[in-house]
Motif scaffolding. Structure first.
Motif, short mmCIF file in Angstrom:
data_model
loop_
_atom_site.label_atom_id
_atom_site.label_comp_id
_atom_site.label_asym_id
_atom_site.label_seq_id
_atom_site.Cartn_x
_atom_site.Cartn_y
_atom_site.Cartn_z
N PHE A 109 49.03 36.42 31.70
CA PHE A 109 48.11 35.35 31.31
C PHE A 109 47.31 34.86 32.52
CE2 PHE A 109 47.48 30.69 31.14
CZ PHE A 109 46.56 30.63 30.12
N GLU A 110 48.00 34.61 33.62
CA GLU A 110 47.30 34.14 34.81
C GLU A 110 46.29 35.17 35.30
OE1 GLU A 110 49.40 32.35 37.91
OE2 GLU A 110 50.62 31.06 36.63
N HIS A 111 46.68 36.44 35.32
CA HIS A 111 45.76 37.49 35.74
C HIS A 111 44.52 37.52 34.86
CE1 HIS A 111 49.31 39.93 37.66
NE2 HIS A 111 49.01 38.82 38.32
N GLU A 112 44.74 37.43 33.55
CA GLU A 112 43.61 37.49 32.62
C GLU A 112 42.67 36.30 32.83
OE1 GLU A 112 42.77 38.10 27.83
OE2 GLU A 112 44.81 37.72 28.53
N VAL A 113 43.21 35.12 32.92
CA VAL A 113 42.37 33.92 33.07
C VAL A 113 41.60 33.96 34.38
CG1 VAL A 113 42.42 31.41 33.37
CG2 VAL A 113 43.82 32.48 31.59
N LEU A 114 42.28 34.25 35.48
CA LEU A 114 41.63 34.22 36.78
C LEU A 114 40.61 35.34 36.92
CD1 LEU A 114 44.66 33.27 39.06
CD2 LEU A 114 42.93 31.78 38.05
N ALA A 115 40.86 36.48 36.29
CA ALA A 115 39.90 37.57 36.35
C ALA A 115 38.68 37.29 35.48
CB ALA A 115 40.56 38.88 35.93
N VAL A 116 38.91 36.90 34.24
CA VAL A 116 37.79 36.66 33.32
C VAL A 116 36.90 35.53 33.83
CG1 VAL A 116 37.19 35.85 31.00
CG2 VAL A 116 38.96 37.58 31.30
N SER A 117 37.50 34.51 34.41
CA SER A 117 36.71 33.38 34.92
C SER A 117 35.87 33.75 36.13
CB SER A 117 37.64 32.22 35.29
OG SER A 117 38.44 32.55 36.41
N GLY A 118 36.25 34.82 36.82
CA GLY A 118 35.58 35.18 38.06
C GLY A 118 36.24 34.59 39.28
N TRP A 119 37.33 33.83 39.06
CA TRP A 119 38.04 33.19 40.18
C TRP A 119 38.56 34.23 41.17
CZ3 TRP A 119 42.77 33.19 42.52
CH2 TRP A 119 43.14 32.07 43.26
N THR A 120 39.22 35.25 40.65
CA THR A 120 39.81 36.26 41.54
C THR A 120 38.74 37.01 42.31
OG1 THR A 120 41.60 36.55 39.93
CG2 THR A 120 41.39 38.23 41.64
N GLU A 121 37.65 37.34 41.63
CA GLU A 121 36.58 38.10 42.27
C GLU A 121 35.95 37.32 43.41
OE1 GLU A 121 32.85 40.93 40.88
OE2 GLU A 121 34.18 40.00 39.41
N ALA A 122 35.96 36.00 43.31
CA ALA A 122 35.39 35.17 44.38
C ALA A 122 36.41 34.87 45.46
CB ALA A 122 34.86 33.86 43.79
N VAL A 123 37.66 34.62 45.06
CA VAL A 123 38.64 34.09 45.99
C VAL A 123 39.39 35.17 46.75
CG1 VAL A 123 40.77 32.73 46.15
CG2 VAL A 123 38.90 31.97 44.66
N LEU A 124 39.77 36.26 46.09
CA LEU A 124 40.56 37.28 46.77
C LEU A 124 39.83 37.86 47.99
CD1 LEU A 124 43.10 38.96 47.00
CD2 LEU A 124 42.17 40.54 45.30
N PRO A 125 38.55 38.24 47.88
CA PRO A 125 37.88 38.72 49.09
C PRO A 125 37.77 37.66 50.18
CG PRO A 125 36.67 39.39 47.13
CD PRO A 125 37.70 38.39 46.70
N ALA A 126 37.60 36.41 49.78
CA ALA A 126 37.44 35.34 50.77
C ALA A 126 38.69 35.13 51.61
CB ALA A 126 37.04 34.04 50.08
N ARG A 127 39.82 35.62 51.11
CA ARG A 127 41.08 35.46 51.84
C ARG A 127 41.31 36.60 52.84
NH1 ARG A 127 45.12 33.53 46.89
NH2 ARG A 127 44.30 31.41 46.70
N LEU A 128 40.42 37.59 52.83
CA LEU A 128 40.59 38.75 53.69
C LEU A 128 39.58 38.70 54.83
CD1 LEU A 128 40.86 41.45 50.87
CD2 LEU A 128 42.75 40.37 52.11
N THR A 129 39.91 39.32 55.92
CA THR A 129 38.97 39.44 57.03
C THR A 129 38.27 40.79 56.97
OG1 THR A 129 40.73 40.30 58.45
CG2 THR A 129 40.30 37.92 58.51
N LEU A 130 37.05 40.81 57.44
CA LEU A 130 36.29 42.06 57.46
C LEU A 130 36.75 42.94 58.61
CD1 LEU A 130 32.68 40.75 56.73
CD2 LEU A 130 34.14 42.06 55.18
N PRO A 131 36.97 44.22 58.36
CA PRO A 131 37.38 45.11 59.45
C PRO A 131 36.18 45.57 60.27
CG PRO A 131 37.23 46.35 57.41
CD PRO A 131 36.92 44.91 57.07
N GLU A 132 36.47 46.21 61.35
CA GLU A 132 35.42 46.85 62.13
C GLU A 132 34.85 48.02 61.34
OE1 GLU A 132 34.23 45.89 65.07
OE2 GLU A 132 35.59 44.17 65.07
N PRO A 133 33.60 48.41 61.63
CA PRO A 133 33.05 49.59 60.94
C PRO A 133 34.00 50.78 61.04
CG PRO A 133 31.35 48.50 62.22
CD PRO A 133 32.64 47.81 62.57
#
Length: 333
Positions: A109-133
């Motif tokens: 249920f949590e996965h479905e709600v957070l994915a459909v809302s767009g929460w995960t798509e916005a938040v999960l990347p923001a928690r990661l750091t960008l690597p070197e090329p």
């Protein structure tokens, strides 16, 4: 557990708990005055004082189970603050409530709600750091390697024919498992846009064949399709392999030779690949799909190759953000 015999207009319907306890005083208090009051208070909390009209007129026409699911979903969002666009998130959940798949009460249920809302798509990347090329060099595999790989795959191809009833049941199970296990995927992707994998499974003998299909298969393996023009025997073997292997393309139909969980998961993961990933890093697709099939579909994990190297250097989350959300910058690409 909240039983809204009183809260939802006196009609029999049970609102179960979410993982973190949806029967907290906050939700119970909102439901005390009925579904409309609960929905409007959650909507107002999420949208603030902006110039947004209420969605209640659409929600009022829903069934009680759909209203209950939506109220739980909005309550979950209020407990997951982050920097994401709330207005489209609420609108997407309202639109999705009529075809929800996971009942409140667990991770699915949590996965479905957070994915459909767009929460995960916005938040999960923001928690990661960008690597070197990454600086990865892409050298097409030569004809000899392609020929050997085609031979290996032909030898490992399962015998028999697809049982459509077994395939439909397995397709539904694979899709449900990915919804429950993977906490992301884009909100407009096939996991959540009404796609029904069970009804999309076809026998690989029906796979489209021809020069374009064979060239695409060789390219998927990492080779130069030009080798097919100078080796008619290889071209014929690739054609036979296409009819005995899982499909590898972005189309909505999924082709497998038998009802096998690993094969079907592999084919479905290709459907789930983000178009942006395919455009910018498509040469990594087969390696990443093989890696994810081992995680989600009982496949055999790869022991070498770019995906293994990237997994060791960047971690699983960055690979998934790139593959499922198209954020290839998290691969250094």
């Amino acid at each position: 557990m909240i039983t809204p015999t009183d809260a939802l207009q006196g009609r029999q319907m049970t609102l179960t708990k979410t993982k973190r306890g949806a029967d907290t005083p906050g939700l119970a208090e909102r439901l005390r005055h009925g579904a409309e009051a609960a929905f409007r208070s959650l909507e107002a909390e999420l949208l603030g004082d902006g110039p947004f009209g209420s969605h209640w007129s659409n929600v009022a026409a829903m069934s009680l189970p759909q209203q209950a699911w939506l109220i739980h979903a909005l309550h979950l969002l209020t407990r997951n603050p982050a920097d994401y666009q709330r207005s489209p998130a609420v609108a997407r959940l309202v639109g999705h409530a009529r075809r929800y798949t996971a009942e409140p009460g667990g991770d699915a249920f949590e996965h479905e709600v957070l994915a459909v809302s767009g929460w995960t798509e916005a938040v999960l990347p923001a928690r990661l750091t960008l690597p070197e090329p990454a600086g990865l060099s892409v050298v097409p595999a030569d004809r000899e390697w392609i020929s050997e790989e085609v031979g290996r795959r032909l030898a490992a191809a399962p015998e028999g024919f697809l049982d459509p009833l077994a395939a439909a049941d397995l397709g539904a199970a694979v899709q449900a498992a990915l919804r429950a296990e993977f906490p992301g995927n884009r909100y407009d992707g096939p996991l959540y846009d009404g796609y029904d994998l069970g009804s999309r499974v076809r026998d690989s003998v029906e796979s489209p064949d021809g020069a374009a299909a064979r060239a695409a298969y060789v390219a998927m393996l990492g080779g130069d399709p030009a080798v097919l023009g100078s080796d008619t025997g290889l071209a014929g073997r690739v054609g036979r392999l296409i009819t005995r292997d899982a499909s590898h393309g972005p189309g909505r139909e999924v082709f497998v030779p038998v009802a096998d969980k690993a094969l079907l998961t592999h084919a479905f993961l290709h459907v789930l690949a983000h178009p942006g990933f395919r455009e910018r890093a498509g040469w990594l697709e087969e390696d990443l799909v093989t890696l994810f099939t081992a995680e989600y579909g009982d496949g055999t994990p790869p022991t070498e190759g770019p995906a293994v190297t990237l997994l060791e250097e960047l971690g699983s989350d960055r690979l998934k953000v790139a593959f499922f959300f198209g954020r290839t910058e998290y691969l250094g690409i």
